[in-house]
Design a protein around this motif. Structure first.
Motif, mmCIF file in Angstrom:
data_model
loop_
_atom_site.group_PDB
_atom_site.id
_atom_site.type_symbol
_atom_site.label_atom_id
_atom_site.label_comp_id
_atom_site.label_asym_id
_atom_site.label_seq_id
_atom_site.Cartn_x
_atom_site.Cartn_y
_atom_site.Cartn_z
ATOM 1 N N ALA A 14 0.833 -1.206 0.000
ATOM 2 C CA ALA A 14 0.000 0.000 0.000
ATOM 3 C C ALA A 14 0.867 1.255 0.000
ATOM 4 N N PHE A 15 1.905 1.255 0.831
ATOM 5 C CA PHE A 15 2.809 2.405 0.879
ATOM 6 C C PHE A 15 3.477 2.623 -0.476
ATOM 7 N N GLN A 16 3.923 1.538 -1.112
ATOM 8 C CA GLN A 16 4.623 1.671 -2.386
ATOM 9 C C GLN A 16 3.683 2.135 -3.490
ATOM 10 N N LEU A 17 2.471 1.636 -3.506
ATOM 11 C CA LEU A 17 1.494 2.077 -4.497
ATOM 12 C C LEU A 17 1.201 3.561 -4.340
ATOM 13 N N ALA A 18 1.145 4.035 -3.098
ATOM 14 C CA ALA A 18 0.958 5.467 -2.863
ATOM 15 C C ALA A 18 2.140 6.251 -3.417
ATOM 16 N N ASN A 19 3.347 5.750 -3.171
ATOM 17 C CA ASN A 19 4.542 6.400 -3.706
ATOM 18 C C ASN A 19 4.516 6.453 -5.229
ATOM 19 N N ILE A 20 4.149 5.332 -5.849
ATOM 20 C CA ILE A 20 4.120 5.274 -7.306
ATOM 21 C C ILE A 20 3.105 6.269 -7.862
ATOM 22 N N ALA A 21 1.927 6.322 -7.246
ATOM 23 C CA ALA A 21 0.897 7.256 -7.698
ATOM 24 C C ALA A 21 1.374 8.704 -7.583
ATOM 25 N N ARG A 22 1.999 9.025 -6.479
ATOM 26 C CA ARG A 22 2.474 10.389 -6.245
ATOM 27 C C ARG A 22 3.627 10.763 -7.172
ATOM 28 N N ASP A 23 4.499 9.800 -7.476
ATOM 29 C CA ASP A 23 5.780 10.107 -8.117
ATOM 30 C C ASP A 23 5.812 9.805 -9.609
ATOM 31 N N ILE A 24 4.673 9.672 -10.253
ATOM 32 C CA ILE A 24 4.664 9.350 -11.684
ATOM 33 C C ILE A 24 5.495 10.346 -12.485
ATOM 34 N N SER A 25 5.343 11.622 -12.184
ATOM 35 C CA SER A 25 6.089 12.654 -12.915
ATOM 36 C C SER A 25 7.578 12.571 -12.623
ATOM 37 N N GLU A 26 7.951 12.409 -11.344
ATOM 38 C CA GLU A 26 9.365 12.327 -10.976
ATOM 39 C C GLU A 26 10.008 11.078 -11.571
ATOM 40 N N ASP A 27 9.288 9.965 -11.558
ATOM 41 C CA ASP A 27 9.826 8.737 -12.142
ATOM 42 C C ASP A 27 10.036 8.907 -13.642
ATOM 43 N N ASP A 28 9.078 9.565 -14.296
ATOM 44 C CA ASP A 28 9.209 9.789 -15.734
ATOM 45 C C ASP A 28 10.458 10.613 -16.037
ATOM 46 N N ALA A 29 10.724 11.619 -15.222
ATOM 47 C CA ALA A 29 11.915 12.456 -15.416
ATOM 48 C C ALA A 29 13.198 11.662 -15.245
ATOM 49 N N ALA A 30 13.134 10.593 -14.432
ATOM 50 C CA ALA A 30 14.304 9.740 -14.202
ATOM 51 C C ALA A 30 14.358 8.561 -15.168
ATOM 52 N N GLY A 31 13.446 8.553 -16.145
ATOM 53 C CA GLY A 31 13.437 7.471 -17.128
ATOM 54 C C GLY A 31 12.793 6.194 -16.651
ATOM 55 N N ARG A 32 11.927 6.298 -15.638
ATOM 56 C CA ARG A 32 11.263 5.110 -15.102
ATOM 57 C C ARG A 32 9.747 5.244 -15.208
ATOM 58 N N CYS A 33 9.104 4.103 -15.288
ATOM 59 C CA CYS A 33 7.643 4.068 -15.287
ATOM 60 C C CYS A 33 7.193 2.777 -14.629
ATOM 61 N N TYR A 34 6.385 2.900 -13.595
ATOM 62 C CA TYR A 34 5.894 1.733 -12.875
ATOM 63 C C TYR A 34 4.424 1.451 -13.176
ATOM 64 N N ILE A 35 3.879 2.133 -14.177
ATOM 65 C CA ILE A 35 2.512 1.855 -14.612
ATOM 66 C C ILE A 35 2.559 0.645 -15.546
ATOM 67 N N PRO A 36 1.811 -0.405 -15.265
ATOM 68 C CA PRO A 36 1.862 -1.586 -16.131
ATOM 69 C C PRO A 36 1.469 -1.261 -17.573
ATOM 70 N N ASP A 37 2.102 -1.925 -18.505
ATOM 71 C CA ASP A 37 1.779 -1.728 -19.919
ATOM 72 C C ASP A 37 0.302 -1.984 -20.186
ATOM 73 N N GLU A 38 -0.270 -2.997 -19.524
ATOM 74 C CA GLU A 38 -1.672 -3.307 -19.772
ATOM 75 C C GLU A 38 -2.587 -2.188 -19.278
ATOM 76 N N TRP A 39 -2.177 -1.465 -18.237
ATOM 77 C CA TRP A 39 -2.947 -0.314 -17.783
ATOM 78 C C TRP A 39 -2.846 0.834 -18.775
ATOM 79 N N LEU A 40 -1.635 1.087 -19.276
ATOM 80 C CA LEU A 40 -1.455 2.144 -20.275
ATOM 81 C C LEU A 40 -2.296 1.845 -21.505
ATOM 82 N N ALA A 41 -2.320 0.582 -21.912
ATOM 83 C CA ALA A 41 -3.110 0.205 -23.078
ATOM 84 C C ALA A 41 -4.602 0.414 -22.812
#
Length: 294
Positions: free
Chosen positions: A169-196
């Motif tokens: 739960a803590f990590q999912l909250a972090n991922i939700a909050r940090d989507i922009s920061e992760d993108d800037a660092a070249g990372r994405c934790y959103i599953p491909d199937e969700w993006l699709a």
């Protein structure tokens, strides 16, 4: 040995104070012994994360040129610490102390390192199950270790599973909050199937055109985090009162991160989501009564 342990505890206390005000605040609710163990464990987790991501007690990630070498360093120092040898790094020596004193199963320790290995390899989740596997390795395993530090029986599979759920739960909250920061660092934790499903092309999630669809994904992450938080709260019932109080306070504080992401919708990544000091204080009070009634 006593003097060395005292110095390690002092170092760990400074580390959690710099790295996480939320966890530092929640740790004050523990009894002294549990609090020291929690600090020692946190110190090692924070140091590993910093080595892996080129950070200093969290903050902005920086690109690293030698991820495999950094991962090998983490693994080697961890093994030395678990063998009872001095490592020359107080954070790893701290792990040696808490692992020995609390009899933490080494499998959880190496499970966490596997999470760093996923990031070092440039891993990206394709499915929801991939995402949850990652959340276990980088946070659920920590939840299991913390549960043992707080007095859970290492053989109590149900309690440890729920502790892992709270870490997720803590990590999912972090991922939700940090989507922009992760993108800037070249990372994405959103599953491909969700993006699709959201009709967002891979790597395009931060483009303004897709912001409304990204808001849906933020809501999905927050909703999933809420489910895992609920499971973790059930597991907290088996912990001693002060540990239960601390866990419920931390669950509420981190839960507010996910809830705020969902509430902000398309504006969730315009500025970083934080939980105010006043809100944290309210959760400490609320968690006290929750712990009493559990």
């Amino acid at each position: 040995m006593t003097e060395n342990r005292t110095a390690l505890v002092a170092h760990a206390r400074e580390s959690i104070g710099r790295g996480s005000t939320s966890f530092a605040l929640a740790s004050q609710l523990f009894d002294r012994q549990t609090r020291e163990w929690a600090w020692l464990l946190y110190c090692w987790c924070r140091r590993c994360d910093d080595i892996a991501d080129g950070q200093d007690h969290g903050g902005t990630m920086s690109a690293v040129d030698d991820p495999a070498e950094r991962l090998a360093r983490i693994a080697d120092l961890t093994t030395l610490a678990l063998e009872g040898k001095e490592t020359g790094d107080p954070a790893f020596d701290a792990l040696g102390v808490v692992a020995r004193e609390c009899a933490i199963p080494h499998t959880y320790i190496y499970d966490l390192i596997e999470g760093f290995a996923l990031d070092a390899s440039g891993w990206h989740p394709r499915t929801e199950q991939d995402l949850l596997k990652y959340c276990y390795h980088v946070a659920g395993a920590v939840g299991c270790m913390m549960a043992i530090v707080m007095g859970a029986d290492p053989d109590d599979a149900d309690t440890l599973e729920r502790a892992a759920d709270l870490g997720k739960a803590f990590q999912l909250a972090n991922i939700a909050r940090d989507i922009s920061e992760d993108d800037a660092a070249g990372r994405c934790y959103i599953p491909d199937e969700w993006l699709a499903e959201a009709d967002i092309p891979p790597g395009e999630q931060m483009r303004p055109f897709y912001r409304s669809r990204l808001a849906d994904i933020g809501w999905w992450l927050a909703d999933m985090a809420q489910d895992f938080e609920a499971s973790g709260r059930i597991g907290a019932r088996k912990l001693p009162f002060r540990a239960r109080w601390a866990v419920l306070a931390a669950a509420g504080i981190y839960g507010d991160i996910a809830r705020e992401v969902a509430a902000r919708g398309q504006a969730a990544w315009d500025r970083r989501v934080i939980v105010s000091k006043a809100a944290k204080a309210r959760w400490i009070l609320k968690a006290f009564f929750q712990a009493v009634g559990a």
